[in-house]
Write a protein that holds these residues in place. Structure first.
Motif, PDB file in Angstrom:
ATOM      1  N   ARG A   1      -1.719  -6.286  -0.009  1.00  0.00           N
ATOM      2  CA  ARG A   1      -2.814  -5.555  -0.647  1.00  0.00           C
ATOM      3  C   ARG A   1      -4.172  -6.224  -0.412  1.00  0.00           C
ATOM      4  O   ARG A   1      -5.206  -5.612  -0.642  1.00  0.00           O
ATOM      5  CB  ARG A   1      -2.559  -5.405  -2.148  1.00  0.00           C
ATOM      6  CG  ARG A   1      -1.358  -4.529  -2.470  1.00  0.00           C
ATOM      7  CD  ARG A   1      -1.224  -4.234  -3.958  1.00  0.00           C
ATOM      8  NE  ARG A   1      -1.396  -5.388  -4.826  1.00  0.00           N
ATOM      9  CZ  ARG A   1      -0.412  -6.220  -5.211  1.00  0.00           C
ATOM     10  NH1 ARG A   1       0.818  -6.016  -4.793  1.00  0.00           N
ATOM     11  NH2 ARG A   1      -0.666  -7.229  -6.020  1.00  0.00           N
ATOM     12  N   ARG A   2      -4.151  -7.473   0.027  1.00  0.00           N
ATOM     13  CA  ARG A   2      -5.378  -8.225   0.314  1.00  0.00           C
ATOM     14  C   ARG A   2      -5.208  -8.976   1.619  1.00  0.00           C
ATOM     15  O   ARG A   2      -4.100  -9.322   2.010  1.00  0.00           O
ATOM     16  CB  ARG A   2      -5.656  -9.253  -0.784  1.00  0.00           C
ATOM     17  CG  ARG A   2      -5.949  -8.701  -2.123  1.00  0.00           C
ATOM     18  CD  ARG A   2      -7.358  -8.173  -2.184  1.00  0.00           C
ATOM     19  NE  ARG A   2      -7.753  -8.075  -3.568  1.00  0.00           N
ATOM     20  CZ  ARG A   2      -8.978  -8.287  -3.986  1.00  0.00           C
ATOM     21  NH1 ARG A   2      -9.919  -8.602  -3.151  1.00  0.00           N
ATOM     22  NH2 ARG A   2      -9.261  -8.154  -5.252  1.00  0.00           N
TER      23      ARG A   2
ATOM     24  N   ALA B   1      -1.205 -10.732  -4.103  1.00  0.00           N
ATOM     25  CA  ALA B   1      -1.740  -9.563  -3.386  1.00  0.00           C
ATOM     26  C   ALA B   1      -1.703  -9.785  -1.876  1.00  0.00           C
ATOM     27  O   ALA B   1      -1.412  -8.856  -1.111  1.00  0.00           O
ATOM     28  CB  ALA B   1      -3.161  -9.266  -3.858  1.00  0.00           C
TER      29      ALA B   1
END
Length: 128
Positions: free
Chosen positions: A41-42, A36
């Motif tokens: 996404r992170r 991620a």
């Protein structure tokens, strides 16, 4: 589109001949979390730097670059005050808080001047 931190991590992983799972284990993360991060996404957790620096042989330039990438991804920079003598700690804290507050008010020229000053301090060159 891959983020800069993703490019850095993938290159390091490939150069170290590690799988995503192996690198995740080295960094005390799950493979899903590392994936991620690599996919944007992170954000990278702050402690990821220490784990990466402990497990991988990085040059000082690579360490600085990775620390910059983590800070950019988190939109936050932490200033460590560990190891500072208690009697002068308030002076360090005051300076750090003042700097953090005033940083957003600086223009590019002022930022360049501060950066040049700090680079001279780091190299032992006499600033100004």
């Amino acid at each position: 589109m891959a983020t800069e931190i993703a490019k850095f991590l993938r290159k390091l992983r490939i150069d170290s001949d590690k799988s995503l799972g192996d690198m995740a284990e080295d960094l005390n993360l799950s493979a899903a979390y590392l994936s991620a991060i690599e996919n944007g996404r992170r954000t990278a957790p702050e402690e990821m730097k220490d784990n990466l620096f402990a497990k991988y042989s990085l040059s000082e330039g690579q360490k600085l670059e990775f620390a910059r990438l983590v800070a950019e991804s988190r939109k936050k920079v932490e200033i460590g005050l560990k190891g500072i003598q208690e009697d002068i700690l308030p002076e360090y804290v005051d300076t750090a808080v003042m700097f953090a507050h005033d940083l957003s008010q600086m223009n590019r020229q002022q930022l360049a001047e501060v950066k040049e000053f700090l680079q001279k301090l780091k190299t032992g060159e006499k600033p100004m």
